[in-house]
Write an enzyme that holds these catalytic residues in place. Structure first.
Site, short mmCIF file in Angstrom:
data_model
loop_
_atom_site.label_atom_id
_atom_site.label_comp_id
_atom_site.label_asym_id
_atom_site.label_seq_id
_atom_site.Cartn_x
_atom_site.Cartn_y
_atom_site.Cartn_z
N ASP A 68 0.81 -0.78 0.39
CA ASP A 68 -0.15 -0.04 0.40
C ASP A 68 1.02 1.00 -0.28
O ASP A 68 2.06 1.51 0.75
CB ASP A 68 -0.71 -0.28 1.36
N ASP A 104 -3.47 6.75 -4.30
CA ASP A 104 -4.50 7.85 -4.37
C ASP A 104 -4.96 8.39 -3.78
O ASP A 104 -4.61 8.09 -2.65
CB ASP A 104 -5.94 5.68 -4.41
N CYS A 256 -15.35 -23.38 17.58
CA CYS A 256 -14.39 -24.07 16.72
C CYS A 256 -13.38 -24.81 16.73
O CYS A 256 -13.29 -24.94 18.52
CB CYS A 256 -13.75 -22.13 16.59
N CYS A 258 -10.27 -25.19 15.63
CA CYS A 258 -9.19 -24.48 14.78
C CYS A 258 -7.82 -24.84 15.73
O CYS A 258 -7.73 -25.42 16.71
CB CYS A 258 -8.99 -23.02 14.62
N CYS A 261 -7.77 -23.30 18.24
CA CYS A 261 -8.91 -23.42 19.78
C CYS A 261 -8.89 -24.95 20.49
O CYS A 261 -9.46 -25.04 21.36
CB CYS A 261 -10.14 -23.46 19.14
#
Lengths: 537, 537
Positions: A68, A104, A256, A258, A261
Site C-alpha cells: 500500500d 490514490d 471452533c 481450529c 481453539c
C-alpha cells in the site's frame, strides 16, 4: 493465485502476532498486503527493507506481496502524507512489490458529491501519471476505483480507470461502509464497480475482512480482498465466528475446532498475558478467515455458491438486506449475464431470496416469454408438486396415469402442469431440462413461494388463453410420498388460487377427486380444434 | 454431563478408528455409547469385559458409558436376538454401565399401526419388568419411547413410560427417518415425545448424528443424542460439513480447519491406505460433530438458538420444511410455554420462519389481545420503521417531533404506531419492552413480513375501532439513516396497504408530506371525546 482469495495484511515492522514466515505453511496464505509507506517513512526500516533486497525477503514470505502507498492510512486516520506519488510508487517498485498500489485519494463516506468528484479526478490523474511513469513491467498494479456512496461517481471512476492498464482494479473507501454494517451499500459498490470496469481483470475490494460477507461479495463479482480485521479484531478481544463476532470475555465454549481453539479453553485464554491472548485470537481469526475462502471456492466448484451466500446472510439482518438488494430488479441483467445457461446444478430453495436467482428468473421467463405450448394439447391439467420431482414421485405418476386413463381419447390433448414451489409451474415436457430438473424446495410454502405461483399461473393462463380450452386443478387431500407412505398434502401453493378470478380468463375449476375432474373436462372439452383455434397463426 | 450432548457410539471390540482413550482429551467427548449385546454374545469379549471389572476399564474411557441392549442391532439389521431381557439387562448392570438401555422392541417405519401398537405394548411390559428387576440403584436407565410415524402411539408410549422411573427417556426407531431426510417427521417425533413424557427428565434421541440437525432437535426439546454416523459415514468416504455432507472423492479443498484437516490435503488423504483414510474421515467427522454441540450450547447461553436453528435449516430444503412444521400452529402452545417471557435477547430476523417464533407470536398477540390503547390518544399516526429502532432513529424522532409540532394542541391526542418489519406494528409506549426492543429485521421486506404487517394492522384497527377516531399514515420518499445520510425509503411494508379497505373500518389516509397529513388530521379530529366515546365503558 487461485481466486477468490485474500491478501492478508501484515505490518512491515516486526510486530505481527503471527510471523509472516508461518502464514503460508500454517494458514494456507497465498498473498500478503503490507504498507510501503510505513516502511518508507522510517529511515531504519527503509534501510532494512532495501538491504534485504526485496519486501519478500524482509518479511520472510515468498508468496505474492502487495504494497500500500499510504493512501489507506490517510483514509482511515487522516493527516497529511509527507510523500509524493512519484516517491512512494517508485519505492514500491524498488522493493519488488508484486502488486503495488498507486497513491490514490480515497473518498470518505461523509464527502459531499463535489469533494468526492474532485478526489475521483485527482486519483484518475495520478493513475494516468503512474501508467506513464512505471519502469518495472512485470508488476500487477492496483487501480483504485473511488466514489464511495456516490455510485454514479464510482461507475465513472471504473469506466475511466478501465481504459488504463492496471493488473487489478480495486474498490476503495469501503472499509467504513463495512464497519457500519452497511452491507447493502457495500454490495452496490461492488456491483457498480464490476459492471463498469473491464471484465477480463480481477476486481479487488480494499479492507473487506469479515468472513461472513465473503460469499456474497464474491457472488457480486469480487475476486480478491485484503484485510487486517483478523488482527485488529484480535487486539480488541474479538473472536470471529460465522454466526457473528463474539467478545472473548463472553465465551464459555469455543465454537471452533481450529488448531488454536482445539488446544485450549476460553478460561485458559483469558488467563494469558495480553500479548499471548492477542496471538491466540489472531490465529483463530485467521483460521476462520482462510477456511471460509476455501468454503467459498469449493462452493463455486460445486455450483452451490448461491446456497452458501443465502446461508451466510442469516448471520445479520443487514446481510440479508444486502442479499435482497443484490437480488432486486436493478441488478438482474448483470446476474443473468453471468449465470451459466446450461449444465448448472439443481437449485436448493433456502428462502425468499432464492426466487431472485438468475436461473429461476430465467426459468420463469422462459415459461412466459419463449414458450409455445405443445400443439393439440389444449386441456391444461394442473397437479400439485409434492415431495420429489413429478418425474419420479409415485403420487405424480399415479395421478397422471389415472387422469389419462379416465379421459380416454382426450388423453393426447391433456397438458400436465405441475404447481411448483420454486418455479411457479413446471411444464411436463421441460421436467428434465435445467434449471427445472433436480431443483428442490420445501413442500410447506412461504408467502413468496405462494405469490410466485399465483403470478406465474395467472400470467401463463393469460398468455396462452388462446391455446387452452380449459384448466382443471387436481388438489387431493393425500398423496403417496417418495417413501411409499400415504400422507396428508400440507397447505399447498394451490390452496391460494382464486378460481373465480382465473375462470374469467379460461374455464377453470379445482377438484379433490379425479373422477369429478375427468367429468368436468369431458363435458367442457370442445371437439378437436382447427389450426386457427389453437392460436397458431 | 452438560447438555445438549452426544453419546459417541463406539464398538466394544478393538476396531474403533479413534481409540476410546483419545475421545475425551482430543475431542471433548463426555459420554460414549457401546453395545453390551455384542460384548455379551462373544464369549471371549464377554470374559474380557468382565475381567476388566467394568465397561469403562475395558474401553479405557472414564466418562459416562451408556450400553445398548441389542434391540438397535435388531432394528437396523433384523434377525433374532438370542438373549432375554433379564439376561442382557443384568449383564449391563454387572459391567457397570452408567446408562443402560432395556431390551426394547423398536417400531419400524414400515410397520402397520397394529404391529407398531403391539411393539409399543411389549416395550412397556418389558419396561415395567425392568423397573421391578433392577438391582443397582445408581444407574440412569434409558426408557425407550416408540411409535415411529404413528405419532399417537408415540404419545401414548411417552405417557405410559413417564409413570415408570427412568433416568433418561429416549425416542427410538427414528434412524431410518433421518436416513431418508424426513426431518419433518423427525421433528414431530421429538416434539410429540417431549410433550408427553415427564418434563423433569432429559429426552434422548437414538441415532441422531447429523450435525446440521442438532440445533433444530435441541430447540424441539432433545437433550442428548447418540450416533455412530461420524464413523459410519467415514467408512463410506463421506466428509461432514454443515452445508451438507460431501464425498471425499469430490473435494478439492477442505471446508474445515479441524486438527485433522489442517495437517493435510484432500489429494494426500485420497492417496492414503483405506484404513488411514477412514481414520482421517472419522476424526474430521467427530470434530465437526463435537464442535457443533459447542456451538449449540453457546447459542443457548447467548439466547440465539433460534437464529442458529434458522441458519442451519438452509442446509437442505427438507430441514427448512422441518423448521416450518415446528413453527406451525400445531406446536405453538408447546413453544410458547417454554420460551422465556422476559429478559430475552432481541430477535434477529433471518427469514419467514422467524415470524413463527413464540416471542413474536406472543408480541403480536399482546398487541391484539391484552392491550388497551392509552386514554385520550385517539388519533393514530402510523410511521414507517426504518433502519434502526424508532427510539433512536434520527428519522423517526424527527417525524414524531414535526408531526407533534404541526398538530399543536392535538399533540397529546396523537398515538404513534410504527409499521414494523418484524412485529407488524410497534406501539410507542412498548418500544422499550421485550420482545419489541432490540429486535432487528431487514428493511427490504419479504412477502411474509408484508402479510404480517397487513394482518396485524387490519386486526388492530378493527379491534380498537371504538378507540381511534382516525388513522393517518406518513409514507415519506426519503429518510435520514442512522448514519446521517438522507436516502430513499425502499419499498416498505406500508406500500402494500389498501387504504380504501381500511377506510371502511375507520377514517384512513396515506400521506407523503407531513403538512398534508397534519391538515387532514386537524380537519377530521373530533373535539375531545367524552368518556363514552373513548370506548372505555
Amino acid at each position: 493465485m487461485v481466486t477468490p482469495n485474500l491478501f492478508v495484511v501484515v505490518d512491515p515492522r516486526p510486530t505481527n502476532a503471527i510471523p509472516c514466515a508461518d502464514l503460508a505453511r500454517e494458514f494456507g496464505v497465498h498473498a500478503v498486503f503490507t504498507n510501503a509507506y510505513l516502511a518508507y517513512r522510517e529511515p531504519t526500516l527503509r534501510d532494512a527493507v532495501l538491504k534485504a533486497g526485496s519486501i519478500h525477503n524482509h518479511l520472510g514470505f515468498d508468496g505474492i506481496v502487495a504494497t500500500d502507498s499510504g493512501a489507506f492510512q490517510q483514509y482511515m486516520h487522516g493527516g497529511d502524507l509527507k510523500v509524493s506519488p512519484e516517491e512512494i510508487e517508485s519505492f514500491e517498485e524498488s522493493i519488488g512489490a508484486d502488486c503495488p498500489v498507486i497513491l490514490d485519494v480515497p473518498v470518505q463516506l461523509e464527502d459531499s458529491r463535489e469533494i468526492a468528484a474532485a478526489k475521483v479526478e485527482e486519483t484518475l490523474t495520478r493513475a494516468r501519471d503512474n501508467v506513464k511513469r512505471r519502469t518495472a513491467i512485470d508488476r500487477a498494479w492496483f487501480g483504485p476505483l473511488h466514489g464511495s456512496k456516490h455510485l454514479d461517481l464510482l461507475a465513472y471512476s471504473a469506466r475511466e480507470m478501465a481504459v488504463l492498464d492496471f493488473g487489478i482494479y480495486a474498490v476503495g473507501g469501503v472499509v467504513k461502509i463495512f464497519n457500519q454494517y452497511r452491507f447493502d451499500l457495500g454490495v452496490e459498490a461492488i456491483l457498480t464497480a464490476r459492471q463498469h470496469v473491464r471484465p477480463d481483470r480481477p476486481l479487488h475490494v480494499f479492507g473487506l475482512g469479515l468472513p461472513q460477507f465473503f460469499a456474497l461479495a464474491v457472488s457480486c463479482g469480487a475476486d480478491t480482498f485484503d484485510s487486517a480485521a483478523y488482527a485488529l479484531f484480535a487486539k480488541e478481544g474479538r473472536y470471529f465466528s460465522l454466526e457473528g463476532t463474539r467478545q472473548l470475555a463472553e465465551i464459555q465454549e469455543f465454537s471452533c475446532c481450529c488448531p488454536a481453539c482445539s488446544r485450549t479453553t476460553p478460561t485458559e485464554v483469558r488467563q494469558l498475558a495480553p500479548r499471548e491472548r492477542e496471538v491466540f485470537l489472531t490465529r483463530h481469526n485467521l483460521h476462520i478467515t482462510m477456511t471460509e475462502l476455501q468454503v467459498v471456492r469449493e462452493a463455486i466448484r460445486e455450483g452451490t455458491l448461491w446456497e452458501l451466500v443465502e446461508t451466510r446472510a442469516r448471520a445479520h439482518p443487514r446481510l440479508l438486506d444486502a442479499l435482497r438488494v443484490a437480488g432486486s430488479d436493478k441488478y438482474q441483467q448483470f446476474f443473468d449475464h453471468h449465470e451459466p445457461r446450461i449444465g448448472g446444478r439443481g437449485i436448493a430453495y433456502t428462502g425468499p431470496e432464492t426466487l431472485n436467482r438468475a436461473s429461476i428468473r430465467r426459468g420463469t421467463r422462459a415459461i412466459l416469454e419463449d414458450y409455445t405450448p405443445p400443439t393439440g394439447r389444449n386441456l391444461a391439467i394442473i397437479l400439485p408438486e409434492v415431495d420429489t420431482s413429478p418425474r419420479v414421485s409415485p403420487a405424480s405418476r399415479q395421478w397422471v396415469g389415472e387422469i389419462e386413463q379416465s379421459l380416454g381419447v382426450l388423453g393426447p390433448r391433456l397438458h400436465f402442469l405441475h404447481a411448483s414451489n420454486i418455479f411457479g409451474i413446471l411444464l411436463e415436457e421441460l421436467l428434465d431440462s435445467y434449471p427445472f430438473s433436480q431443483s428442490m424446495a420445501p413442500i410447506h410454502p412461504d408467502a413468496n413461494q405462494i405469490n410466485l405461483h399465483l403470478t406465474i399461473l395467472t400470467s401463463f393462463l393469460k398468455k396462452y388463453a388462446a391455446h387452452y380450452q380449459l384448466a382443471a386443478v387436481f388438489r387431493p387431500t393425500h398423496y403417496t410420498s417418495e417413501h411409499g407412505d400415504v400422507v396428508p398434502l400440507p397447505t399447498h401453493v394451490l390452496d391460494f388460487i382464486v378460481p373465480g378470478f382465473l375462470n374469467t380468463i379460461i374455464p377453470f375449476r379445482i377438484f379433490a377427486e379425479i373422477s369429478e375432474l375427468a367429468g368436468w373436462v369431458r363435458a367442457n372439452a370442445k371437439p378437436p380444434a382447427s389450426l386457427e383455434d389453437r392460436g397458431e397463426r
